[in-house]
Design a protein around this motif. Structure first.
Motif, PDB file in Angstrom:
ATOM      1  N   ALA A   1       0.834  -1.206   0.000  1.00 16.15           N
ATOM      2  CA  ALA A   1       0.000   0.000   0.000  1.00 16.15           C
ATOM      3  C   ALA A   1       0.867   1.254   0.000  1.00 16.15           C
ATOM      4  CB  ALA A   1      -0.930  -0.008   1.210  1.00 16.15           C
ATOM      5  N   PHE A   2       1.922   1.260   0.810  1.00 20.81           N
ATOM      6  CA  PHE A   2       2.843   2.394   0.821  1.00 20.81           C
ATOM      7  C   PHE A   2       3.535   2.558  -0.524  1.00 20.81           C
ATOM      8  CE2 PHE A   2       2.544   2.567   5.465  1.00 20.81           C
ATOM      9  CZ  PHE A   2       2.753   3.915   5.717  1.00 20.81           C
ATOM     10  N   TYR A   3       3.940   1.442  -1.149  1.00 21.57           N
ATOM     11  CA  TYR A   3       4.591   1.528  -2.458  1.00 21.57           C
ATOM     12  C   TYR A   3       3.684   2.240  -3.463  1.00 21.57           C
ATOM     13  CZ  TYR A   3       7.783  -2.163  -0.750  1.00 21.57           C
ATOM     14  OH  TYR A   3       8.680  -2.919  -0.038  1.00 21.57           O
ATOM     15  N   CYS A   4       2.407   1.866  -3.478  1.00 18.98           N
ATOM     16  CA  CYS A   4       1.476   2.455  -4.446  1.00 18.98           C
ATOM     17  C   CYS A   4       1.243   3.931  -4.150  1.00 18.98           C
ATOM     18  CB  CYS A   4       0.159   1.688  -4.442  1.00 18.98           C
ATOM     19  SG  CYS A   4       0.292  -0.004  -5.073  1.00 18.98           S
ATOM     20  N   VAL A   5       1.100   4.263  -2.874  1.00 18.84           N
ATOM     21  CA  VAL A   5       0.893   5.665  -2.493  1.00 18.84           C
ATOM     22  C   VAL A   5       2.070   6.524  -2.934  1.00 18.84           C
ATOM     23  CG1 VAL A   5       0.811   7.233  -0.510  1.00 18.84           C
ATOM     24  CG2 VAL A   5      -0.706   5.239  -0.597  1.00 18.84           C
ATOM     25  N   THR A   6       3.281   6.088  -2.607  1.00 16.20           N
ATOM     26  CA  THR A   6       4.446   6.904  -2.938  1.00 16.20           C
ATOM     27  C   THR A   6       4.673   6.991  -4.444  1.00 16.20           C
ATOM     28  OG1 THR A   6       5.894   4.969  -2.571  1.00 16.20           O
ATOM     29  CG2 THR A   6       5.598   6.494  -0.732  1.00 16.20           C
ATOM     30  N   ALA A   7       4.156   6.019  -5.194  1.00 19.64           N
ATOM     31  CA  ALA A   7       4.290   6.064  -6.655  1.00 19.64           C
ATOM     32  C   ALA A   7       3.346   7.079  -7.285  1.00 19.64           C
ATOM     33  CB  ALA A   7       4.028   4.677  -7.243  1.00 19.64           C
ATOM     34  N   VAL A   8       2.136   7.226  -6.733  1.00 19.59           N
ATOM     35  CA  VAL A   8       1.159   8.119  -7.370  1.00 19.59           C
ATOM     36  C   VAL A   8       1.186   9.543  -6.821  1.00 19.59           C
ATOM     37  CG1 VAL A   8      -0.353   6.169  -7.873  1.00 19.59           C
ATOM     38  CG2 VAL A   8      -0.794   7.555  -5.844  1.00 19.59           C
ATOM     39  N   LEU A   9       1.711   9.741  -5.625  1.00 21.92           N
ATOM     40  CA  LEU A   9       1.660  11.077  -5.030  1.00 21.92           C
ATOM     41  C   LEU A   9       2.307  12.162  -5.903  1.00 21.92           C
ATOM     42  CD1 LEU A   9       2.182  10.673  -1.166  1.00 21.92           C
ATOM     43  CD2 LEU A   9       0.153  11.491  -2.376  1.00 21.92           C
ATOM     44  N   PRO A  10       3.495  11.932  -6.488  1.00 20.73           N
ATOM     45  CA  PRO A  10       4.060  13.004  -7.325  1.00 20.73           C
ATOM     46  C   PRO A  10       3.154  13.380  -8.495  1.00 20.73           C
ATOM     47  CG  PRO A  10       5.735  11.370  -6.786  1.00 20.73           C
ATOM     48  CD  PRO A  10       4.436  10.793  -6.355  1.00 20.73           C
ATOM     49  N   ILE A  11       2.464  12.397  -9.053  1.00 24.15           N
ATOM     50  CA  ILE A  11       1.556  12.651 -10.174  1.00 24.15           C
ATOM     51  C   ILE A  11       0.367  13.473  -9.696  1.00 24.15           C
ATOM     52  CG2 ILE A  11       0.095  11.550 -11.917  1.00 24.15           C
ATOM     53  CD1 ILE A  11       2.013   9.084 -11.657  1.00 24.15           C
ATOM     54  N   MET A  12      -0.199  13.094  -8.563  1.00 31.08           N
ATOM     55  CA  MET A  12      -1.364  13.807  -8.033  1.00 31.08           C
ATOM     56  C   MET A  12      -0.990  15.211  -7.570  1.00 31.08           C
ATOM     57  SD  MET A  12      -3.448  10.825  -5.992  1.00 31.08           S
ATOM     58  CE  MET A  12      -4.315   9.531  -6.910  1.00 31.08           C
TER      59      MET A  12
ATOM     60  N   LEU B   1      -2.514  10.227   8.015  1.00 32.68           N
ATOM     61  CA  LEU B   1      -1.380  11.131   7.837  1.00 32.68           C
ATOM     62  C   LEU B   1      -1.302  11.658   6.408  1.00 32.68           C
ATOM     63  CD1 LEU B   1       1.302   9.436  10.092  1.00 32.68           C
ATOM     64  CD2 LEU B   1       0.004  11.516  10.519  1.00 32.68           C
ATOM     65  N   LEU B   2      -1.790  10.879   5.447  1.00 26.63           N
ATOM     66  CA  LEU B   2      -1.885  11.399   4.086  1.00 26.63           C
ATOM     67  C   LEU B   2      -2.773  12.639   4.047  1.00 26.63           C
ATOM     68  CD1 LEU B   2      -2.179   8.152   1.948  1.00 26.63           C
ATOM     69  CD2 LEU B   2      -0.556  10.018   1.537  1.00 26.63           C
ATOM     70  N   ASN B   3      -3.906  12.578   4.733  1.00 27.77           N
ATOM     71  CA  ASN B   3      -4.801  13.733   4.751  1.00 27.77           C
ATOM     72  C   ASN B   3      -4.167  14.919   5.471  1.00 27.77           C
ATOM     73  OD1 ASN B   3      -6.994  12.754   3.261  1.00 27.77           O
ATOM     74  ND2 ASN B   3      -7.770  11.621   5.027  1.00 27.77           N
ATOM     75  N   GLU B   4      -3.447  14.642   6.547  1.00 24.78           N
ATOM     76  CA  GLU B   4      -2.819  15.733   7.287  1.00 24.78           C
ATOM     77  C   GLU B   4      -1.743  16.443   6.461  1.00 24.78           C
ATOM     78  OE1 GLU B   4      -1.558  14.828  11.254  1.00 24.78           O
ATOM     79  OE2 GLU B   4      -3.346  13.625  11.697  1.00 24.78           O
ATOM     80  N   GLU B   5      -0.987  15.672   5.666  1.00 22.52           N
ATOM     81  CA  GLU B   5       0.130  16.251   4.919  1.00 22.52           C
ATOM     82  C   GLU B   5      -0.254  16.730   3.526  1.00 22.52           C
ATOM     83  OE1 GLU B   5       3.759  14.014   4.866  1.00 22.52           O
ATOM     84  OE2 GLU B   5       3.472  13.249   6.890  1.00 22.52           O
ATOM     85  N   GLU B   6      -1.196  16.035   2.880  1.00 16.68           N
ATOM     86  CA  GLU B   6      -1.449  16.283   1.461  1.00 16.68           C
ATOM     87  C   GLU B   6      -2.698  17.105   1.178  1.00 16.68           C
ATOM     88  OE1 GLU B   6       0.689  15.640  -0.871  1.00 16.68           O
ATOM     89  OE2 GLU B   6       2.079  14.566   0.457  1.00 16.68           O
ATOM     90  N   CYS B   7      -3.446  17.490   2.224  1.00 19.89           N
ATOM     91  CA  CYS B   7      -4.650  18.293   1.986  1.00 19.89           C
ATOM     92  C   CYS B   7      -4.310  19.593   1.262  1.00 19.89           C
ATOM     93  CB  CYS B   7      -5.384  18.567   3.295  1.00 19.89           C
ATOM     94  SG  CYS B   7      -4.431  19.514   4.508  1.00 19.89           S
ATOM     95  N   VAL B   8      -3.133  20.130   1.496  1.00 11.38           N
ATOM     96  CA  VAL B   8      -2.728  21.385   0.853  1.00 11.38           C
ATOM     97  C   VAL B   8      -2.475  21.195  -0.639  1.00 11.38           C
ATOM     98  CG1 VAL B   8      -1.779  22.392   2.955  1.00 11.38           C
ATOM     99  CG2 VAL B   8      -0.316  20.957   1.499  1.00 11.38           C
ATOM    100  N   ASN B   9      -2.372  19.942  -1.083  1.00 14.08           N
ATOM    101  CA  ASN B   9      -2.153  19.643  -2.492  1.00 14.08           C
ATOM    102  C   ASN B   9      -3.422  19.142  -3.188  1.00 14.08           C
ATOM    103  OD1 ASN B   9       0.709  20.196  -2.529  1.00 14.08           O
ATOM    104  ND2 ASN B   9       0.976  18.322  -1.322  1.00 14.08           N
ATOM    105  N   GLY B  10      -4.563  19.282  -2.503  1.00 11.92           N
ATOM    106  CA  GLY B  10      -5.818  18.862  -3.104  1.00 11.92           C
ATOM    107  C   GLY B  10      -6.022  17.364  -3.124  1.00 11.92           C
ATOM    108  N   ILE B  11      -5.259  16.636  -2.304  1.00 11.76           N
ATOM    109  CA  ILE B  11      -5.307  15.172  -2.297  1.00 11.76           C
ATOM    110  C   ILE B  11      -6.107  14.700  -1.089  1.00 11.76           C
ATOM    111  CG2 ILE B  11      -3.903  13.081  -2.098  1.00 11.76           C
ATOM    112  CD1 ILE B  11      -1.696  14.675  -3.605  1.00 11.76           C
ATOM    113  N   ARG B  12      -7.021  13.753  -1.323  1.00 11.75           N
ATOM    114  CA  ARG B  12      -7.867  13.192  -0.274  1.00 11.75           C
ATOM    115  C   ARG B  12      -7.593  11.710  -0.130  1.00 11.75           C
ATOM    116  NH1 ARG B  12      -9.228  15.725  -4.761  1.00 11.75           N
ATOM    117  NH2 ARG B  12     -11.186  14.621  -5.178  1.00 11.75           N
TER     118      ARG B  12
END
Length: 252
Positions: A119-130, A170-181
């Motif tokens: 799950a972490f592998y997939c998250v870290t792979a898509v985050l730069p794109i999102m 923690l994804l929501n806490e860190e990535e909300c500023v990037n429009g990511i849910r």
């Protein structure tokens, strides 16, 4: 629900069960889906069914416990389809030897790898794109066992799913500023092939009373297609006839 033509979703564990149901539901709403899993024949059957229903699906075979394979699929999707709007982080597994009396280091690695590391592998792979898009939805198939640990699921599986819940928060806490849910969906017993790995066989009658894959597919579609200003942080869902509750009642 309004059509979502132009959006792209990557669904892991898409060859059966919840992943297949999610892919079909999203494709029915106009989302282009990328199907990943280890079994090319199963993935192709799902892709063919989606195409027959008028949807668009692409097969990308990958073992998501292999971080290089995960990066390959994310890069292929970005380069070929131009974006990733939705990640359905669904792949997971369990083992029969799950009690502490039977658990081995190899078993621990297998369960944690399939349910948390992947799950972490997939998250870290898509985050730069999102982040570059300024938008994205991450949906993770957690478990009732992550919220209510149980020997039925085993310590390793329960711990992995609880770790997924922390990851999502923690994804929501860190990535909300990037429009990511990010949303973690925690289903109780669901009638999917993973039940075949239970140490005690589950009867057809019990399976019929459980959550069904389409129940989760519809829920995942709902979460994925919420307006961008809405974040569904967590969903805990169970069948009305909840065998976990019955177990407590039977002890009283």
């Amino acid at each position: 629900m309004a059509q979502q033509d132009g959006k792209v979703a990557w669904v892991t564990g898409a060859g059966s069960g919840i992943g297949e149901a999610a892919a079909r539901a999203l494709a029915a709403s106009g989302v282009t889906v990328v199907l990943s899993g280890r079994r090319p024949e199963a993935l192709q059957l799902v892709a063919d069914a989606i195409a027959a229903a008028g949807g668009i699906a692409h097969v990308q075979v990958a073992d998501v416990t292999d971080s290089d394979a995960v990066q390959r699929v994310a890069a292929w999707t970005r380069d070929t389809l131009g974006r990733i709007d939705i990640l359905v982080n669904n792949a997971g597994s369990n083992i029969q030897a799950r009690s502490f009396a039977a658990l081995t280091p190899a078993g621990v690695d297998q369960v944690i790898g399939a349910n948390l590391s992947a799950a972490f592998y997939c998250v870290t792979a898509v985050l730069p794109i999102m982040r570059a898009q300024g938008d994205g939805v991450l949906i993770h198939t957690g478990s009732w066992a992550g919220r209510h640990p149980s020997p039925v699921s085993g310590a390793a599986y329960s711990a992995a799913k609880q770790g997924m819940m922390v990851m999502s928060q923690l994804l929501n806490e860190e990535e909300c500023v990037n429009g990511i849910r990010s949303c973690v969906i925690c289903p109780a017993e669901t009638a999917t092939p993973i039940l075949d790995k239970r140490p005690v066989k589950v009867s057809d009658e019990s399976r019929a009373r459980m959550l069904q894959p389409d129940d989760l597919g519809d829920l995942i579609r709902y979460v994925a297609l919420l307006p961008a200003h809405v974040c569904m942080n967590e969903v805990v869902i169970s069948p009305t006839w909840n065998r976990m509750f019955r177990a407590v009642l039977d002890r009283e």
